[in-house]
Design a protein around this motif. Structure first.
Motif, PDB file in Angstrom:
ATOM      1  N   ARG A  36     -17.407  -3.570  -2.035  1.00 47.91           N
ATOM      2  CA  ARG A  36     -16.734  -2.302  -2.345  1.00 47.91           C
ATOM      3  C   ARG A  36     -17.580  -1.355  -3.198  1.00 47.91           C
ATOM      4  O   ARG A  36     -17.675  -0.164  -2.907  1.00 47.91           O
ATOM      5  CB  ARG A  36     -15.413  -2.574  -3.100  1.00 47.91           C
ATOM      6  N   THR A  73     -15.471   0.001   1.666  1.00 44.47           N
ATOM      7  CA  THR A  73     -14.211  -0.023   0.913  1.00 44.47           C
ATOM      8  C   THR A  73     -13.014  -0.470   1.752  1.00 44.47           C
ATOM      9  O   THR A  73     -11.897  -0.492   1.251  1.00 44.47           O
ATOM     10  CB  THR A  73     -13.923   1.368   0.315  1.00 44.47           C
ATOM     11  N   LYS A  94     -10.001  -4.781   0.551  1.00 43.17           N
ATOM     12  CA  LYS A  94      -9.251  -4.265  -0.600  1.00 43.17           C
ATOM     13  C   LYS A  94      -9.101  -5.253  -1.749  1.00 43.17           C
ATOM     14  O   LYS A  94      -9.034  -6.466  -1.540  1.00 43.17           O
ATOM     15  CB  LYS A  94      -7.845  -3.842  -0.137  1.00 43.17           C
ATOM     16  N   PHE A  95      -8.988  -4.693  -2.943  1.00 39.90           N
ATOM     17  CA  PHE A  95      -8.681  -5.456  -4.147  1.00 39.90           C
ATOM     18  C   PHE A  95      -7.164  -5.441  -4.357  1.00 39.90           C
ATOM     19  O   PHE A  95      -6.565  -4.380  -4.448  1.00 39.90           O
ATOM     20  CB  PHE A  95      -9.375  -4.812  -5.345  1.00 39.90           C
ATOM     21  N   GLY A  96      -6.577  -6.656  -4.427  1.00 32.51           N
ATOM     22  CA  GLY A  96      -5.145  -6.702  -4.684  1.00 32.51           C
ATOM     23  C   GLY A  96      -4.801  -7.448  -5.956  1.00 32.51           C
ATOM     24  O   GLY A  96      -3.977  -6.997  -6.740  1.00 32.51           O
ATOM     25  N   PRO A 100     -12.880   3.032  14.602  1.00 29.89           N
ATOM     26  CA  PRO A 100     -11.862   3.895  15.212  1.00 29.89           C
ATOM     27  C   PRO A 100     -12.208   4.237  16.668  1.00 29.89           C
ATOM     28  O   PRO A 100     -11.320   4.330  17.514  1.00 29.89           O
ATOM     29  CB  PRO A 100     -11.883   5.149  14.335  1.00 29.89           C
ATOM     30  N   CYS A 136       2.089   1.405   4.324  1.00 26.73           N
ATOM     31  CA  CYS A 136       1.072   1.937   3.401  1.00 26.73           C
ATOM     32  C   CYS A 136      -0.315   1.533   3.882  1.00 26.73           C
ATOM     33  O   CYS A 136      -1.282   2.243   3.674  1.00 26.73           O
ATOM     34  CB  CYS A 136       1.335   1.515   1.957  1.00 26.73           C
ATOM     35  N   TYR A 168      -2.360  -0.829   2.980  1.00 28.43           N
ATOM     36  CA  TYR A 168      -3.353  -1.333   2.025  1.00 28.43           C
ATOM     37  C   TYR A 168      -3.718  -2.788   2.287  1.00 28.43           C
ATOM     38  O   TYR A 168      -4.857  -3.180   2.134  1.00 28.43           O
ATOM     39  CB  TYR A 168      -2.804  -1.163   0.606  1.00 28.43           C
ATOM     40  N   MET A 180       2.812   7.111   1.577  1.00 27.75           N
ATOM     41  CA  MET A 180       2.720   5.843   0.852  1.00 27.75           C
ATOM     42  C   MET A 180       3.217   4.690   1.704  1.00 27.75           C
ATOM     43  O   MET A 180       3.519   3.618   1.197  1.00 27.75           O
ATOM     44  CB  MET A 180       3.482   5.940  -0.465  1.00 27.75           C
ATOM     45  N   THR A 198     -10.697   2.412   7.540  1.00 26.79           N
ATOM     46  CA  THR A 198     -11.326   3.699   7.241  1.00 26.79           C
ATOM     47  C   THR A 198     -10.396   4.674   6.511  1.00 26.79           C
ATOM     48  O   THR A 198     -10.804   5.779   6.166  1.00 26.79           O
ATOM     49  CB  THR A 198     -11.842   4.370   8.538  1.00 26.79           C
ATOM     50  N   ALA A 199      -9.155   4.276   6.287  1.00 25.71           N
ATOM     51  CA  ALA A 199      -8.238   5.123   5.506  1.00 25.71           C
ATOM     52  C   ALA A 199      -8.684   5.105   4.043  1.00 25.71           C
ATOM     53  O   ALA A 199      -9.046   4.054   3.525  1.00 25.71           O
ATOM     54  CB  ALA A 199      -6.807   4.604   5.627  1.00 25.71           C
ATOM     55  N   TYR A 243      -7.871   5.299   0.269  1.00 26.73           N
ATOM     56  CA  TYR A 243      -6.863   5.192  -0.794  1.00 26.73           C
ATOM     57  C   TYR A 243      -7.505   5.637  -2.109  1.00 26.73           C
ATOM     58  O   TYR A 243      -8.721   5.862  -2.174  1.00 26.73           O
ATOM     59  CB  TYR A 243      -6.382   3.742  -0.906  1.00 26.73           C
ATOM     60  N   VAL A 273      -8.363   3.922  -4.737  1.00 24.76           N
ATOM     61  CA  VAL A 273      -9.470   3.056  -5.170  1.00 24.76           C
ATOM     62  C   VAL A 273     -10.700   3.155  -4.276  1.00 24.76           C
ATOM     63  O   VAL A 273     -11.723   2.553  -4.590  1.00 24.76           O
ATOM     64  CB  VAL A 273      -9.084   1.558  -5.219  1.00 24.76           C
ATOM     65  N   ASP A 274     -10.590   3.869  -3.172  1.00 23.89           N
ATOM     66  CA  ASP A 274     -11.733   3.965  -2.255  1.00 23.89           C
ATOM     67  C   ASP A 274     -12.550   5.233  -2.468  1.00 23.89           C
ATOM     68  O   ASP A 274     -13.559   5.450  -1.785  1.00 23.89           O
ATOM     69  CB  ASP A 274     -11.239   3.935  -0.800  1.00 23.89           C
ATOM     70  N   GLU A 300      -1.739  -1.767  -3.970  1.00 25.40           N
ATOM     71  CA  GLU A 300      -2.902  -1.131  -4.600  1.00 25.40           C
ATOM     72  C   GLU A 300      -2.603  -0.979  -6.089  1.00 25.40           C
ATOM     73  O   GLU A 300      -1.659  -0.272  -6.466  1.00 25.40           O
ATOM     74  CB  GLU A 300      -3.145   0.265  -3.999  1.00 25.40           C
ATOM     75  N   LEU A 302      -1.639   6.388  -0.553  1.00 25.22           N
ATOM     76  CA  LEU A 302      -1.124   5.523  -1.605  1.00 25.22           C
ATOM     77  C   LEU A 302      -0.961   4.114  -1.040  1.00 25.22           C
ATOM     78  O   LEU A 302      -0.299   3.945  -0.012  1.00 25.22           O
ATOM     79  CB  LEU A 302       0.244   6.006  -2.091  1.00 25.22           C
ATOM     80  N   GLY A 303      -1.529   3.135  -1.733  1.00 26.52           N
ATOM     81  CA  GLY A 303      -1.315   1.750  -1.329  1.00 26.52           C
ATOM     82  C   GLY A 303       0.010   1.253  -1.875  1.00 26.52           C
ATOM     83  O   GLY A 303       0.073   0.347  -2.696  1.00 26.52           O
TER      84      GLY A 303
END
Lengths: 152, 746
Positions: free
Chosen positions: A25, A31, A34-36, A77, A95, A97, B66, B238-239, B241, B243-244, B370, B417-418
């Protein structure tokens, strides 16, 4: 230290105990992973290492045992992988994420079991948390992708 | 950043370059038009919701995405009127601006039960809703996005379409009525196409035509399940957020604030943190520290390594003492009595049989996937924020005041928004980012919280005690009394977000209990506010999340005391009050086969809550598997008037139910030594695929008005489960979470 990610090899000068998640990241700017939670409890950081699902937040850079595939390496994509295309067909994400982790976990599952039952999917995906509750569509998308991949 | 993101950024950075005709129009029913915040350098913003340039049309959402799908449906409202091809639709999040005020949310603030509002009350409420413009309440919350956008965006789209046609007619020397629109172009009778991009400049010069939006019978997009424009990016990583966000030269920082919420920092020693590789600075924020590093990992490890002595908490230190404080609220002044039909006290005093129960519900965390974060760039006279948030104007105002700027000097970008669930209505994460950025002018910094910092520094769903009394006779409800005590979300949030000392009856504190469509002759609901400085906030469905539980569990208790079937008992009470609600309840009974004999070893529970404009009834089924309990199935029936996108509505209904069941089964925030004890998912988990029931949803369309989608399925899920567990085991749980009393297969 050499690290191969999505078929590209990087030579890195980083602490050996830096978790793979943050190398991806914050150093390589990949990126999508993800960090959760940072404690391998949610699965948001799932990547493939040598084809095996791993929680990138708990794998030290020095311990990476093979080439890494992230969500960006699975498909794009323009050319989504079968799983990603199924995710889009089934309109899985809310969302979104956690979805990269979900998809990478599903990729590992299907690599091992090309025709999983509902129970096998449930078991394989139990480590991946989704706070939006997209589970029914994830399960449907995995079945769909599995049948597409078997036909291909 | 995505291409769309660049459009917003350029728009804001070159905001001083005015475009031709850059005035707002098509903004519905606002007497003094609000300024159009959009001024793209290479295109035309026909109104605050629309940018047209050579590449096509970009729809500008005033609401955050979100997960709830709002940006899809809001875009569909514009695309429907503009005759855009859905595949070509691009959506971006707009800037912080008055133009995106939320009128529906203000309407929801009236002290009336929504199900019973008469048309004149809606029109008064609509007028009050204009206050949203004054407050600048650009809020994604309250399940309002589609309700708020429905008229405004369709009018904006229709007006823009007619302006484009008028511009084309002038150019071609014909009349607008000779032209039609299709696929993002004006089309002549002989099939010539003029793309909107070629007409936008001219259209923007015209007085915006006021036209009515199309009749739903002509809809091609609305009312259908559309592919979400954000789906491809979210399936391919590729979205972008919060933190990205990655900016040139950006640093990473992680905060550590007092674990005793709102408490002070007595002293700290940064040595251990500074010794870690990658750590560059430990910033003294007064009430905590932020560790600045070259990467997030070093920043988080560094924050953990700082040795800190904290002052005491400004509230009682243990869960037990906190609930004593909540209990004491019953002895204080009553805050509200928003329902008082008949004479509940006298009926209860004279009743032969009185049912009494006390319910205790815990504090809850939002626990978005997130973790909280924001990225900030401070220069001496400006602040640029990339903040995944539900309230851009509140972010701008709060961040500005934290660093000595004016709100107009702050630019807010809102990436994906995650998860929000109400957590990102707050501005604490933007404020922290701004404060850190001020210490390093000219350098962008991403301030990302560890999961532990996130979970222990939430604005929690309040803990609640509810004291209930009921009387039944001849199988019917005679009296229902609910007295509800807890800290007030609204009073705290009013101070935090608007600097307004909100006082008076707090509707949110009793919503879900006082405003339900039950005809009970003696019906009283009272609110008592606890004086408690624990930060509390808007947790998906807010007051309904606790009051729906106590109301619907207690209705079950009354039904059983009356010797009645819980569904039949409810149908009898709801029939005379609301035909819409009755049909929802009837539908869920039919879907779940309520009348048919149950399988052995299973239990079923039903519950109903009307919240955010949408009545929702749910049935949950549980099964005993060798002494352990599995939640096997759930049925949802809802009526939001029009399902503008059935696939999204279904997703939201499932989502809200799973969010509620997760909390009911295992959600609990506790305190010891003034500190929140649950720190990460192992302590505060949620349902996963293997323990989530199979869910079936039915969407009814009988209601004359639009309802919300994001929240209303959460409240009934929790009591439906508790009622099912009673049905299976004979044990009535009056405390949550349920895993205190039942052994679930998890």
């Amino acid at each position: 230290m050499d690290l191969t990610v999505n078929d590209q090899t990087h030579t890195l000068d980083l602490p050996a105990d830096m978790p793979l998640l943050w190398v991806l990241r914050d150093v390589l700017n990949l990126t999508g992973t993800k960090f959760g939670c940072g404690v391998a409890a949610c699965g948001a950081c799932t990547v493939l290492i040598d084809g095996e699902a791993a929680r990138a937040c708990q794998v030290a850079l020095a311990d990476v045992w093979g080439p890494v595939t992230t969500i960006e390496g699975l498909g794009t994509p323009e050319a989504p992988a079968a799983l990603q295309a199924a995710w889009i067909r089934h309109q899985v994400a809310q969302c979104g994420y956690c979805q990269a982790g979900q998809i990478m976990q599903a990729a590992a599952l299907l690599a091992e079991n090309p025709a999983p039952s509902d129970a096998e999917i449930d078991e394989g995906m139990a480590g991946n948390l989704c706070r939006c509750g997209t589970y029914s569509r994830i399960r449907a998308a995995i079945h769909d992708a599995a049948s597409q991949m078997r036909e291909a | 950043m995505s291409r769309a993101g660049k459009i917003t950024r350029r728009t804001l950075l070159v905001g001083s370059i005015a475009i031709a005709g850059g005035v707002a129009f098509g903004v519905w029913k606002v007497r003094q038009p609000v300024a159009n915040p959009l001024s793209p350098p290479d295109g035309v913003a026909l109104n605050p919701f629309l940018i047209i340039n050579g590449d096509g049309v970009t729809l500008v959402s005033g609401r955050a995405e979100m997960g709830q799908g709002a940006q899809t449906t809001l875009a569909a409202m514009l695309a429907e009127e503009l005759d855009l091809d859905w595949d070509s639709v691009r959506v971006i999040h707009g800037p912080a601006a008055d133009a995106y005020y939320n009128a529906a949310l203000l309407e929801a603030g009236l002290p009336l039960a929504e199900y019973g509002m008469r048309d004149w009350q809606h029109s008064v409420a609509g007028a009050m809703g204009q206050l949203g413009k004054l407050f600048g309440l650009q809020i994604t919350g309250g399940s309002t996005a589609t309700r708020d956008g429905y008229a405004r965006l369709r009018h904006a789209g229709a007006s823009a379409r007619e302006a484009l046609k008028a511009a084309a007619a002038e150019r071609l020397g014909t009349t607008p009525s000779a032209l039609r629109t299709e696929g993002g172009a004006v089309v002549t009778a002989d099939g010539r196409r003029i793309p909107y991009g070629d007409l936008a400049e001219a259209a923007a010069q015209r007085t915006p035509p006021q036209v009515e939006p199309r009749d739903p019978s002509q809809w091609k997009l609305l009312g259908r399940s559309l592919p979400r424009p954000d789906m491809q990016a979210k399936a391919t990583g590729t979205a972008i957020y919060g933190v990205d966000i990655r900016l040139p030269g950006m640093k990473f920082a992680s905060p550590r604030m007092s674990p005793r919420l709102g408490g002070t920092m007595v002293s700290f020693d940064p040595a251990a943190a500074m010794a870690l590789p990658g750590v560059e600075q430990v910033l003294d924020l007064g009430d905590g520290v932020a560790v600045v590093a070259t990467n997030s990992w070093a920043a988080m490890r560094g924050a953990e390594a700082v040795e800190i002595e904290w002052g005491p908490a400004p509230y009682p230190p243990t869960t037990e003492a906190i609930f004593e404080r909540i209990e004491a609220a019953f002895d204080g002044r009553r805050n509200s009595r928003m329902r008082n039909d008949g004479n509940a006290a006298r009926t209860l005093d004279n009743a032969a049989q009185v049912i009494e129960a006390e319910y205790r519900l815990p504090f809850l965390a939002h626990s978005t996937m997130e973790p909280m974060n924001a990225t900030a760039l401070y220069t001496d006279d400006a602040l640029e924020l990339w903040s995944p948030n539900q309230t851009p104007m509140v972010q701008a105002r709060a961040a500005a005041s934290a660093v000595g700027l004016r709100a107009e000097q702050v630019t807010v970008h809102t990436p994906f928004l995650g998860g929000g669930f109400g957590r990102r209505l707050e501005a604490d994460f933007s404020v922290l980012a701004a404060r850190v950025a001020r210490e390093m002018p000219g350098t962008p910094v991403q301030v990302v919280w560890s999961r532990e910092e996130d979970m222990t520094h939430d604005f929690y769903r309040p803990g609640i005690i509810a004291r209930m009394r009921g009387a039944v006779a001849n199988g019917q409800a005679q009296a229902f009394e609910a007295r509800i005590a807890g800290p007030s979300v609204m009073h705290q949030a009013g101070r935090r977000m608007m600097g307004l000392p909100l006082a008076g009856p707090d509707k949110g504190h009793v919503e879900g209990a006082f405003d339900q469509p039950y005809r009970i002759p003696n019906y009283r609901v009272e609110g008592y506010l606890a004086d408690l400085d624990i930060p509390v906030g808007f947790w998906r469905s807010v007051g309904n999340s606790h009051n729906g539980f106590v109301h619907e569990c207690f209705i079950d208790e009354m039904a059983l005391a009356a010797g009645r079937d819980p569904l039949e008992f409810r149908l009898d009470l709801i029939r005379p009050e609301s035909a819409v609600a009755y049909r929802v309840l009837e539908a869920v009974g039919e879907m779940s086969g309520w009348g048919a004999p149950k399988e052995p070893g299973t239990g079923r529970g039903v519950a109903f809550t009307w919240s955010f404009g949408t009545p929702v009834a749910e049935v949950v089924e549980v099964r005993d598997e060798n002494g352990r309990i599995r939640i096997t199935r759930a049925w949802i029936a809802c009526d939001m008037g029009r399902a503008l996108d059935p696939s999204i509505v279904q997703a939201q209904m499932e989502s809200g139910l799973i969010y509620g069941l997760s909390a009911a089964v295992m959600g609990e925030i506790t305190f010891a030594d003034g500190e929140v004890q649950e720190r990460n998912f192992p302590d505060y988990d949620a349902l996963r695929m293997h323990n989530t029931p199979v869910i079936e949803t039915r969407i009814l369309e009988n209601q004359p008005r639009l309802g919300g989608a994001g929240e209303p399925s959460t409240p009934p899920s929790m009591p439906a489960l508790a009622n099912a567990l009673y049905d299976l085991t004979g044990t009535r749980a009056r405390e949550l979470p349920l895993n205190r009393h039942f052994d679930f297969i998890l």
